[in-house]
Scaffold this motif. Structure first.
Motif, PDB file in Angstrom:
ATOM      1  N   ASP A 121      27.221 -25.813 -59.062  1.00 14.66           N
ATOM      2  CA  ASP A 121      27.331 -24.348 -59.100  1.00 14.66           C
ATOM      3  C   ASP A 121      28.521 -23.843 -58.287  1.00 14.66           C
ATOM      4  N   CYS A 124      30.305 -20.733 -59.672  1.00 16.64           N
ATOM      5  CA  CYS A 124      29.527 -19.485 -59.544  1.00 16.64           C
ATOM      6  C   CYS A 124      29.551 -18.947 -58.119  1.00 16.64           C
ATOM      7  N   VAL A 176      25.132 -18.246 -54.404  1.00 20.53           N
ATOM      8  CA  VAL A 176      25.649 -17.464 -55.537  1.00 20.53           C
ATOM      9  C   VAL A 176      25.538 -15.969 -55.277  1.00 20.53           C
TER      10      VAL A 176
END
Length: 283
Positions: A121, A124, A176
């Motif tokens: 991730d 992100c 995030v």
């Protein structure tokens, strides 16, 4: 009289002692701060976030015996040079680190635990920031973005020739939602934030995150390429002109050859005045 002089001397001695203590206290405070900064920098270099991106340091670790890296190598890095070049001080700063450990000789360092797998991730959690001043620093960006969350990585692409920022950066957060908060803050800055470009950084929500090139081309190199291209174009135009000039004499020469092949009567008809001049000359 004597008592007064003794009192003055004692007062001076006490004042001098007080100044000496204050000076020593400031010195200890500076050393303590330096040790903290050195420890923070080395732990960042050997942390998972940086090692997943830092190919140079990762190769040093993989190629070394038992993952150790010489402290003299770390002391040669630009960011460490700004702090200290003393390897003994670096070893002292890392004495109680929870990320790295020093060898028995005190001249090498390595990670305490194996590096983990790359996160999926990362994109992100990364924010692309633009309109930055050319002299922007990591500390300045970290101070601005720490309001949104824990900043774990900052990349500022720079020109090799000058070292100036290219005007944009990549800021990676721990989570995030922290990155989303940063995007909202940047696209909707507070009313009291300076509006001048480069003072308050901005980004674009939903904009793709281009990764910085490994070998960015500097403005100087770009200018050289443009000049080279322009020079090549001028050279081509000049060559074309020369070729045209060469073709013209060849055509004239061909015409002359045709004229030579023409009959004498024809040439005489074209230049009657010349025959009259020749007739009047003495042999």
């Amino acid at each position: 009289m004597i008592d007064t002089e003794k009192g003055a001397v004692a007062g001076d001695a006490a004042g001098s002692s007080e100044k000496s203590k204050e000076k020593e206290k400031k010195k200890r405070s500076r050393v303590k701060q330096l040790l903290t900064d050195v420890k923070k920098q080395v732990e960042f270099w050997f942390g998972d976030v940086n090692l997943h991106k830092d190919r140079f340091l990762r190769k040093l670790i993989d190629d070394s015996d038992h993952g150790y890296v010489d402290l003299s190598v770390l002391a040669s890095f630009n960011r460490m040079k700004k702090l200290t070049a003393d390897t003994k001080l670096i070893a002292r700063a890392l004495k109680n680190s929870s990320v790295v450990e020093i060898n028995l000789e005190g001249n090498k360092v390595r990670r305490l635990h194996p590096i983990g797998e790359p996160p999926n991730d990362e994109e992100c959690r990364t924010v692309y920031v633009e309109l930055l001043p050319k002299d922007v620093t990591h500390n300045w960006i970290e101070r601005v973005f720490s309001k949104c969350g824990n900043v774990v990585y900052i990349s500022i692409p720079r020109y090799r020739s000058t070292g100036d920022s290219k005007g944009f950066a990549f800021v990676e957060f721990e989570k995030v939602d922290q990155a989303q908060k940063a995007i909202e803050m940047l696209n909707n800055p507070p009313e009291d934030a300076p509006r001048k470009p480069g003072i308050f950084p901005k980004t674009h929500s939903g904009k793709p995150l281009p990764m910085p090139p490994e070998n960015p081309i500097s403005s100087e190199e770009e200018e050289k390429k443009k000049r080279k291209k322009k020079k090549k174009k001028s050279s081509t135009s000049l060559q074309n002109s020369v070729n045209e000039e060469k073709e013209q004499p060849m055509e004239a020469e061909s015409t002359g050859q045709k004229r030579k092949s023409e009959p004498e009567t024809s040439r005489a008809q074209k230049t009657p005045g010349k025959e009259k001049r020749d007739a009047g000359r003495k042999p």
